[in-house]
Design a protein around this motif. Structure first.
Motif, PDB file in Angstrom:
ATOM      1  N   VAL A 128       0.732  -1.297   0.084  1.00  0.00           N
ATOM      2  CA  VAL A 128       0.075   0.103   0.043  1.00  0.00           C
ATOM      3  C   VAL A 128       1.152   1.235  -0.049  1.00  0.00           C
ATOM      4  O   VAL A 128       0.638   2.197  -0.588  1.00  0.00           O
ATOM      5  N   LEU A 129       1.995   1.252   0.759  1.00  0.00           N
ATOM      6  CA  LEU A 129       2.683   2.550   0.800  1.00  0.00           C
ATOM      7  C   LEU A 129       3.410   2.772  -0.545  1.00  0.00           C
ATOM      8  O   LEU A 129       3.758   3.809  -0.892  1.00  0.00           O
TER       9      LEU A 129
ATOM     10  N   ARG B  31       2.485   2.222  -3.219  1.00  0.00           N
ATOM     11  CA  ARG B  31       1.510   2.558  -4.195  1.00  0.00           C
ATOM     12  C   ARG B  31       1.357   4.109  -4.261  1.00  0.00           C
ATOM     13  O   ARG B  31       0.852   5.042  -5.075  1.00  0.00           O
ATOM     14  N   LEU B  32       1.441   4.647  -2.855  1.00  0.00           N
ATOM     15  CA  LEU B  32       1.048   6.100  -2.567  1.00  0.00           C
ATOM     16  C   LEU B  32       1.968   6.960  -3.460  1.00  0.00           C
ATOM     17  O   LEU B  32       1.626   8.186  -3.624  1.00  0.00           O
ATOM     18  N   ALA B  33       3.313   6.628  -4.031  1.00  0.00           N
ATOM     19  CA  ALA B  33       3.973   7.562  -4.794  1.00  0.00           C
ATOM     20  C   ALA B  33       3.787   7.603  -5.933  1.00  0.00           C
ATOM     21  O   ALA B  33       4.571   8.161  -6.787  1.00  0.00           O
ATOM     22  N   ASP B  34       2.752   6.742  -6.604  1.00  0.00           N
ATOM     23  CA  ASP B  34       2.512   6.843  -7.852  1.00  0.00           C
ATOM     24  C   ASP B  34       2.265   8.196  -8.476  1.00  0.00           C
ATOM     25  O   ASP B  34       2.780   8.477  -9.712  1.00  0.00           O
ATOM     26  N   PRO B  35       1.716   8.984  -8.012  1.00  0.00           N
ATOM     27  CA  PRO B  35       1.409  10.482  -8.472  1.00  0.00           C
ATOM     28  C   PRO B  35       2.770  11.361  -8.636  1.00  0.00           C
ATOM     29  O   PRO B  35       3.225  12.059  -9.691  1.00  0.00           O
TER      30      PRO B  35
ATOM     31  N   VAL C 108      11.983   7.264  -2.206  1.00  0.00           N
ATOM     32  CA  VAL C 108      10.612   6.992  -1.891  1.00  0.00           C
ATOM     33  C   VAL C 108      11.024   5.271  -1.346  1.00  0.00           C
ATOM     34  O   VAL C 108      10.391   4.792  -0.434  1.00  0.00           O
TER      35      VAL C 108
ATOM     36  N   VAL D 185       9.955   3.884   2.490  1.00  0.00           N
ATOM     37  CA  VAL D 185       8.967   2.669   2.738  1.00  0.00           C
ATOM     38  C   VAL D 185       9.814   1.555   3.257  1.00  0.00           C
ATOM     39  O   VAL D 185       9.237   0.788   4.125  1.00  0.00           O
TER      40      VAL D 185
END
Length: 932
Positions: A95-96, A98-102, A130, A134
């Motif tokens: 989950v963590l 994927r938070l950096a996608d933007p 990132v 993480v």
């Protein structure tokens, strides 16, 4: 069971728990690396930044545990809490990430935009930051466990080396077991998510057991205990020799710590360089990587365990450490020639064992262990010895181990960065010279230690001379070995070819980049065929793969009614890119290629590709991971062509998952077209059907087209159906398109449509019971290598023949009667020839050679000029001529084949400008070489 175990029982429990802990750590590393590749791409830059981030956490954790761990009264319970923290946090990692996608998306669009001046290093830096954020917490907890347990176990100042050796060795052996379990059992059977949950449960279980039973308080620091003689115990052996005292000055301690860092640096250079050298022989399957990593870790663990019982009893530990460092350098340099001859050894194994893949894997694993064991054994043995020397100052045991481990890990970080980004490049040191450089580093470390190995740290001339001699010996062997033979190194022994090797094989291009070793070989003299190989595996050519490369570009482009923007994933020789560029409607053509070496190798094919990379301003070459490009770009394409390498290679199966196909759908325009290359050789019918099932799970419309003898082109789209035949004819009749397709004897739209095999409800029914391939289950990557030596392509062709249909009236709207009648007649002829060809191939398999040739000749007459039938007949000519020496009757078959008129094909060098008139005929294609 009592709440607190007796010291011997507690010690054994610690060993068992730490063995499990080592296994879970490597399982996480494998799982997290795979999850990060989905987000960051599969380039070495992305993977190495993740590895560096992970190891940074290990270094930080060991350092903090060493510095602050003395404040923990019950280190056993502290260890338990660390294990629970790792297990719980592991569940949150996906989950963590994927938070950096933007953030990635914004940076990627800035650096990949046309004319952008933003350096790509910004994206690399963002990925590292990132990844570090993480992975920092769980890696830090993992790094803190060894010093914590050393503090719990060490009860005697004279046993620091032994305890460290046992714990480090046990943990490392656990890591080896975890590597094998992750690669062979857990991920293949459970998938990534369930593997993560299962491993997290093990961590939590380890933590709970430690909290319950490892409740003893910490012992006093070693400095306090050093003055207190150990009390004799019942277990003590009366005959045991006294443990010699070692005096460690501040200068010696600093020297040893620097050596620990240098050893870590050299070890990581070895691991990366050996891996790159070994996959040239073993292939790039996920199992090959697993075996190489497990063999490396095995040597470390066994080395540490082997010396644990003796390390505290050696009276000259500095001299012994110097000997170990020199031994590492000498062992590493002496196996350099073995790496050069490894392809020949693997070829012999493949010839003998290719029918039993499990047996072949075991044999290759044993071979890798045999080659790497001595240097890795010495690396593992050196660690507890370094700890023993560094701990002789009387510092706290946990602090000593934490400092040594952190310094060693920092060395591995530097080594990973240097080897992964710089050293192994062919224009820097290259793989072989990187190994030599690492061996020299070990030899220099040994020479430095020898200057301090005399009594009281004094310099002894004999020791200094021995150190100098060791450095010279390593350098001399490195120079005298000479470069590895490139023709042998790039021969791809992992692909079973029998005992034949192509004659006249010459390496035209060779480059070791950070992602792969890329070569181009010419077979048959100056005018012979060119084959592009990646890590020894042929991936493209200008003869045997010509038809496949062109059709994978032309077939979907003909069905693209808008044709404004196209994206080609994978450059290869550049022929597919050049095929798409024959259509003037495309205003922008993005080609995404992951390998710098492949980009350089494509220059060798410029005469076959119209020098497309330099002559066409519409083409934009992007060096990136193709899947990652689709994930991060905001472009919308009318055509996407995915032409990766074979899915049995590690990482390639990521371009055949439901998530990837869904990414393609998101990036396609409403009437967009997706083309996917898929081979039927070295694969099972079950895997072939699985890919089709996965594609049809995303797209309503999908069809199968024959691109080559063992190759297919899958064409899909959101609304790909009922395409007017007139549209196809208009696009085909463009001079540049006609001229390019004439290279493979396709001179009318009917011969192109004749490559259609099946689609629609009939195809969907055939694959409906197959599983869907996802990022999580990774079925293809772990199943495909087992079929590497299978011969299922004929079975697949026969199954598809049972589904044979016509594109006219379904996929293609027959709205013009005259054109439809001509196209249908031509398509029917192609289908008839295909049925006869497949029957002839089956007869040849069953050794009915005469019947096979007659059937193939009949197929060629049913469809005069059929490229594939003629290619098959040309392949058979050589064997028939050889057999005719013993059976003169076979000579008649050879004469019958040679009397057939060859297909009318055209070479690109004879075409003039791409938009010029139809070119003249050219000689027939060469027979498919054993290298393909």
């Amino acid at each position: 069971m009592p709440a607190m175990l007796s010291p011997p029982s507690a010690r054994w429990l610690v060993y068992v728990l730490f063995l499990l802990s080592g296994g879970t750590g490597l399982v996480y590393e494998v799982v997290w690396s795979r999850q990060l590749v989905f987000l960051l791409g599969g380039t070495t830059y992305a993977i190495t930044t993740v590895l560096v981030a992970f190891m940074s956490g290990l270094a930080l954790g060991s350092w903090l545990s060493g510095r602050l761990g003395s404040r923990v009264r019950r280190p056993g319970r502290g260890y338990g809490l660390l294990e629970i923290a790792v297990g719980l946090y592991a569940l949150a990692v996906p989950v963590l990430l994927r938070l950096a996608d933007p953030l990635y998306r914004a940076i990627y669009q800035a650096v990949s935009a046309p004319g952008s001046q933003t350096p790509m290093v910004i994206l690399t830096a963002a990925r590292f930051c990132v990844g570090a954020l993480v992975l920092l917490l769980p890696a830090t907890c993992m790094g803190a466990t060894l010093p914590m347990l050393v503090r719990y176990v060490v009860r005697d100042a004279g046993r620091l080396g032994r305890s460290t050796g046992l714990l480090y060795g046990i943990n490392t052996c656990g890591a080896m077991i975890g590597t094998l379990l992750a690669g062979f059992v857990l991920i293949p059977r459970l998938g990534l998510t369930r593997t993560t949950w299962s491993t997290a449960a093990v961590n939590v279980g380890i933590g709970l057991l430690a909290l319950r039973f490892l409740r003893a308080e910490a012992v006093r620091p070693v400095s306090d205990q050093a003055a207190v003689p150990a009390k004799p115990t019942k277990q003590a052996r009366p005959s045991a020799a006294p443990i010699p005292a070692v005096t460690s000055t501040k200068d010696l301690r600093q020297t040893v710590l620097v050596v620990a860092g240098l050893s870590g640096l050299a070890a990581m250079v070895y691991q990366i360089a050996w891996t790159r050298a070994l996959i040239m022989s073993l292939g790039s399957s996920t199992y090959a990587f697993t075996c190489i990593l497990a063999a490396f870790i095995l040597g470390l663990g066994v080395g540490s365990l082997a010396v644990a019982g003796w390390v505290d009893r050696w009276s000259r530990p500095v001299l012994l450490l110097a000997a170990m460092e020199l031994g590492i350098g000498l062992a590493a340099i002496f196996i350099v020639p073995l790496h050069g001859q490894m392809p020949a050894m693997v070829h012999d194994l493949v010839v003998r064992r290719h029918q039993n893949y499990a047996s072949l894997l075991v044999a290759e694993f044993v071979l890798v262990i045999a080659i790497t064991f001595v240097p890795t054994f010495l690396m593992g043995a050196a660690f507890p010895l370094i700890v023993r020397i560094a701990g002789a100052t009387g510092r706290d045991a946990g602090a000593t181990v934490g400092q040594v481990y952190s310094v060693n890990t920092v060395g591995t970080i530097v080594g990973s960065f240097l080897a992964g980004f710089v050293l192994i490049r062919g224009d820097v040191l290259g793989i072989q010279n990187s190994i030599v450089a690492a061996a020299l580093l070990n030899a220099c470390a040994a020479a430095w230690l020898l200057t301090k190995s005399g009594p009281a740290g004094r310099l002894m001339p004999v020791h200094a001379a021995a150190g100098g001699f060791g450095v010279i010996a390593v350098l001399a062997v490195g120079v005298l070995t000479g470069p590895w033979p490139r023709d042998l190194l790039t021969s791809g022994p992992f692909i079973f070819r029998g005992d034949r090797e192509p004659a006249g094989r010459q390496i035209e291009y060779f480059f070791e980049d950070v992602d792969a070793t890329v070569s181009v070989e010419r077979i048959g003299g100056p005018q012979g065929s060119l084959t592009l190989c990646v890590n020894g595996k042929p991936d493209a050519s200008n003869v045997e793969d010509l038809r496949t490369q062109l059709l994978v570009g032309h077939l979907p482009a003909l069905f693209d009614r808008v044709g404004a923007k196209a994206c080609i994933i994978g450059l290869g020789s550049g022929m597919t890119l050049a095929a798409v560029a024959r259509y003037p409607s495309y205003q922008q053509i993005d080609c995404v290629e992951i390998s710098e070496g492949v980009i350089g190798a494509a220059e060798t094919f410029k005469h076959d590709t119209y020098d497309i990379l330099h002559s066409d301003p519409r083409v934009r070459l992007i060096r990136a991971d193709g899947r990652n490009h689709l994930l991060l770009t905001d472009e919308t394409y009318d055509l996407i062509v995915s032409e990766p390498s074979n899915p049995w290679l590690a990482g390639i199966s990521n371009l055949f998952t439901r998530e990837f196909f869904d990414l393609c759908r998101q990036r396609l325009a409403p009437h967009g077209v997706l083309a996917v290359w898929l081979q039927s050789y070295s694969t099972s019918q079950a895997n072939f059907r699985m890919v089709l099932r996965t594609l049809m799970d995303v797209f309503d419309s999908a069809s199968v087209w024959e691109a080559g003898l063992p190759d297919y082109c899958l064409i899909a789209g959101p609304r790909l159906a009922d395409v007017p035949l007139a549209d196809l004819v208009a696009r085909f009749e463009q001079p540049a398109v006609r001229g390019d397709l004439a290279r493979i004897a396709l001179r009318d739209i009917g011969s192109v449509l004749g490559n259609y095999v099946t689609g629609g409800p009939r195809l969907r029914q055939w694959v409906e019971d197959a599983p869907v391939h996802t990022d999580d289950n990774a079925l293809l990557e772990f199943r495909a290598p087992w079929d590497l030596y299978s011969q299922s392509h004929l079975q697949i062709a026969e199954a598809l023949l049972d589904l044979q249909g016509s594109p006219l009236g379904g996929l293609v709207r027959d709205d013009t009667d005259a054109a439809t009648a001509a196209a249908r007649a031509r398509t029917d002829a192609c289908v008839a020839a295909r049925r006869l060809r497949v029957r002839g191939m089956r007869q040849w398999e069953e050794e009915q050679h005469a019947a096979s040739v007659h059937t193939l000749v009949e197929a060629y007459r049913a469809d005069p000029g059929d490229f594939l039938v003629y290619q098959l007949l040309m392949e058979h000519v050589g064997e028939l001529e050889e057999w005719s020496r013993d059976e003169p009757a076979l000579r008649e078959l050879v004469d019958e084949i040679e009397q057939l008129p060859p297909p009318e094909i055209t070479l690109p060098s004879m075409m003039g400008t791409p938009s010029g008139p139809a070119p003249p005929a050219a000689p027939a294609p060469r027979a498919r070489t054993p290298a393909s």
